[in-house]
Design an enzyme around this catalytic site. Structure first.
Site, PDB file in Angstrom:
ATOM      1  N   THR A  19       0.821  -1.219   0.000  1.00 51.42           N
ATOM      2  CA  THR A  19       0.000   0.000   0.000  1.00 51.42           C
ATOM      3  C   THR A  19       0.843   1.250   0.000  1.00 51.42           C
ATOM      4  O   THR A  19       0.460   2.285  -0.559  1.00 51.42           O
ATOM      5  CB  THR A  19      -0.927  -0.006   1.234  1.00 51.42           C
ATOM      6  OG1 THR A  19      -1.821  -1.098   1.090  1.00 51.42           O
ATOM      7  CG2 THR A  19      -1.709   1.270   1.371  1.00 51.42           C
ATOM      8  N   TYR A  33      -8.137   0.900  -3.001  1.00 51.91           N
ATOM      9  CA  TYR A  33      -7.019   1.371  -3.820  1.00 51.91           C
ATOM     10  C   TYR A  33      -6.371   0.140  -4.431  1.00 51.91           C
ATOM     11  O   TYR A  33      -6.688  -1.008  -4.079  1.00 51.91           O
ATOM     12  CB  TYR A  33      -5.985   2.121  -2.963  1.00 51.91           C
ATOM     13  CG  TYR A  33      -5.503   1.289  -1.792  1.00 51.91           C
ATOM     14  CD1 TYR A  33      -6.131   1.394  -0.545  1.00 51.91           C
ATOM     15  CD2 TYR A  33      -4.488   0.356  -1.926  1.00 51.91           C
ATOM     16  CE1 TYR A  33      -5.735   0.605   0.511  1.00 51.91           C
ATOM     17  CE2 TYR A  33      -4.094  -0.446  -0.872  1.00 51.91           C
ATOM     18  CZ  TYR A  33      -4.725  -0.314   0.353  1.00 51.91           C
ATOM     19  OH  TYR A  33      -4.343  -1.104   1.406  1.00 51.91           O
ATOM     20  N   SER A  66       1.764  -7.779  -0.589  1.00 51.24           N
ATOM     21  CA  SER A  66       2.588  -8.719   0.185  1.00 51.24           C
ATOM     22  C   SER A  66       1.905 -10.048   0.478  1.00 51.24           C
ATOM     23  O   SER A  66       2.577 -11.012   0.848  1.00 51.24           O
ATOM     24  CB  SER A  66       3.038  -8.070   1.487  1.00 51.24           C
ATOM     25  OG  SER A  66       1.941  -7.876   2.360  1.00 51.24           O
ATOM     26  N   THR A  99       1.658  -4.467   4.171  1.00 54.42           N
ATOM     27  CA  THR A  99       1.561  -4.747   5.615  1.00 54.42           C
ATOM     28  C   THR A  99       1.013  -6.141   5.900  1.00 54.42           C
ATOM     29  O   THR A  99       1.187  -6.648   6.998  1.00 54.42           O
ATOM     30  CB  THR A  99       0.640  -3.715   6.285  1.00 54.42           C
ATOM     31  OG1 THR A  99      -0.655  -3.781   5.679  1.00 54.42           O
ATOM     32  CG2 THR A  99       1.225  -2.321   6.176  1.00 54.42           C
ATOM     33  N   ASP A 100       0.365  -6.781   4.915  1.00 57.33           N
ATOM     34  CA  ASP A 100      -0.254  -8.076   5.206  1.00 57.33           C
ATOM     35  C   ASP A 100       0.750  -9.111   5.702  1.00 57.33           C
ATOM     36  O   ASP A 100       0.466  -9.837   6.652  1.00 57.33           O
ATOM     37  CB  ASP A 100      -0.961  -8.638   3.956  1.00 57.33           C
ATOM     38  CG  ASP A 100      -2.264  -7.928   3.687  1.00 57.33           C
ATOM     39  OD1 ASP A 100      -3.047  -8.415   2.841  1.00 57.33           O
ATOM     40  OD2 ASP A 100      -2.494  -6.880   4.310  1.00 57.33           O
ATOM     41  N   LYS A 172       0.523  -7.338  12.693  1.00 60.85           N
ATOM     42  CA  LYS A 172      -0.570  -6.492  12.218  1.00 60.85           C
ATOM     43  C   LYS A 172      -1.830  -6.862  12.988  1.00 60.85           C
ATOM     44  O   LYS A 172      -2.244  -8.015  13.015  1.00 60.85           O
ATOM     45  CB  LYS A 172      -0.779  -6.699  10.716  1.00 60.85           C
ATOM     46  CG  LYS A 172      -1.823  -5.782  10.094  1.00 60.85           C
ATOM     47  CD  LYS A 172      -1.833  -5.930   8.578  1.00 60.85           C
ATOM     48  CE  LYS A 172      -2.903  -5.042   7.935  1.00 60.85           C
ATOM     49  NZ  LYS A 172      -2.900  -5.168   6.445  1.00 60.85           N
ATOM     50  N   GLU A 292      -2.477 -28.197  28.488  1.00 64.06           N
ATOM     51  CA  GLU A 292      -3.611 -28.632  27.627  1.00 64.06           C
ATOM     52  C   GLU A 292      -3.279 -29.915  26.851  1.00 64.06           C
ATOM     53  O   GLU A 292      -4.151 -30.726  26.575  1.00 64.06           O
ATOM     54  CB  GLU A 292      -3.984 -27.531  26.603  1.00 64.06           C
ATOM     55  CG  GLU A 292      -4.361 -26.202  27.212  1.00 64.06           C
ATOM     56  CD  GLU A 292      -5.867 -26.073  27.525  1.00 64.06           C
ATOM     57  OE1 GLU A 292      -6.260 -25.045  28.087  1.00 64.06           O
ATOM     58  OE2 GLU A 292      -6.610 -27.014  27.212  1.00 64.06           O
TER      59      GLU A 292
END
Ligand SMILES: NC(=O)CC[C@H](N)C(=O)O
Length: 335
Positions: A19, A33, A66, A99-100, A172, A292
């Site tokens: 971006t 965009y 990305s 940013t992904d 993120k 667990e």
């Protein structure tokens, strides 16, 4: 006697898309965009203030969103960065990135590039065409940081929204707002008006202290993530094995928990030679060994505080060194 001005640092910007290189139809399009449109030289030309803080030149490594990164692109980028930091004429490197998957790339570089020079990964949440676009200041801050001597030796850094985050922890957390990135353990500091302010330093192994080295890597073993939820289909793990996974990251609920009807499938996966690594699907997860699930008995690994996508990166690198679950677990404690 007039003091001679300090020489400006030499910073190389390696652009990959995202971006920060995006463009929208109108200035009101902050979230609609096209990513990966603007070339690196135009990004640099759009911030003339850069000339005051560093000698900057750009390279266009890729021009992609990305989410389309692959292991091959990670290795190609890593090798280029490794070559750049070996150049005595380069003081720091900035990588512009979508940013992904920025958090995967920053962690990968933190693990494989042997340098103490600053490497700063930066992105933006709004395209440069939008009102209050965040890319310009993010990129300016990243260049300031890459040229800052006190940033040396701190591993790969992420510069977003005035924060300085470690490439290890940065994740993120939201997909629209400019304060998208955070670390479970907080930022290392801030960049404000050309200056870096530090409040923490990383304690996990990285860069110069890492046993992984991009210069000896040509490929990465396949690792896949299976997302935990109620009413899971255990066949998803089998599908990951069929797809060639050498380790499966179980993005479990809560404590990295495994549904009782899925345990046998994962035990079979392990018996078949594929590693099982329990992470958590929650933000700020922290998976304790033998909590667990009896990891010792099953020969499984826990991802510690690493989220599934970060665990996937470390697992792939670990498998270039060992096939021992105990050794892989050591790496998850140390990196
Ligand atoms: N803010 C962004 O960079 C997201 C755009 C795109 N999905 C990418 O990761 O490249």
């Amino acid at each position: 006697q007039v003091a001679t001005p300090a020489a400006k640092p030499n910073v190389v910007i390696v652009a990959t898309g995202g971006t920060i290189a995006g463009a929208g139809a109108t200035s009101a399009n902050s979230a609609t965009y096209q990513a990966a449109k603007v070339p690196v030289d135009k990004l640099i030309a759009g911030i003339p203030e850069l000339n005051a803080v560093a000698n900057v030149r750009g390279e266009q490594a890729f021009q992609i969103a990305s989410e389309s990164f692959t292991n091959e692109k990670l290795i190609q980028l890593g090798k280029r960065v490794s070559a750049l930091v070996k150049d005595p004429g380069v003081d720091g490197v900035v990588i512009t990135h979508g940013t992904d998957t920025l958090e995967e790339t920053s962690f990968f570089l933190n693990l494989v590039v042997h340098t103490d020079k600053p490497i700063v990964v930066v992105g933006s949440m709004r395209p440069g065409t939008a009102m209050s676009a965040d890319g310009m200041l993010n990129l300016y801050n990243a260049v300031v940081l890459a040229g800052t001597p006190s940033a040396r030796g701190k591993g790969v850094l992420v510069a977003m929204n005035d924060d300085i985050l470690t490439g290890r922890d940065a994740a993120k957390r939201t997909n629209i707002k400019t304060n998208a990135f955070a670390s479970p353990w907080g930022p290392l500091g801030m960049v404000v008006e050309n200056k870096a302010y530090w409040f923490r330093a990383p304690v996990k192994r990285h860069t110069m202290q890492s046993e992984f080295d991009i210069d000896t890597l040509e490929s990465l073993p396949e690792v896949q993530i299976v997302y935990g939820s109620g009413n899971m289909a255990p066949s998803m793990y089998d599908a990951a094995v069929k797809a060639g996974a050498k380790a499966i990251i179980h993005a479990g609920t809560g404590n990295g928990s495994v549904a009782n009807y899925a345990v046998d499938t994962l035990k079979k996966v392990r018996a078949g030679g594929v590693h099982v690594i329990r992470s958590s699907r929650i933000a700020d997860g922290f998976v304790l060994r033998n909590s667990e699930q009896p990891d010792d008995q099953y020969d499984w690994v826990v991802a510690h505080d690493l989220n599934p996508q970060k665990a996937k990166i470390l697992a792939a690198l670990a498998l270039t060194k060992t096939n021992s679950a105990a050794e892989i677990q050591r790496m998850f404690w140390e990196y």
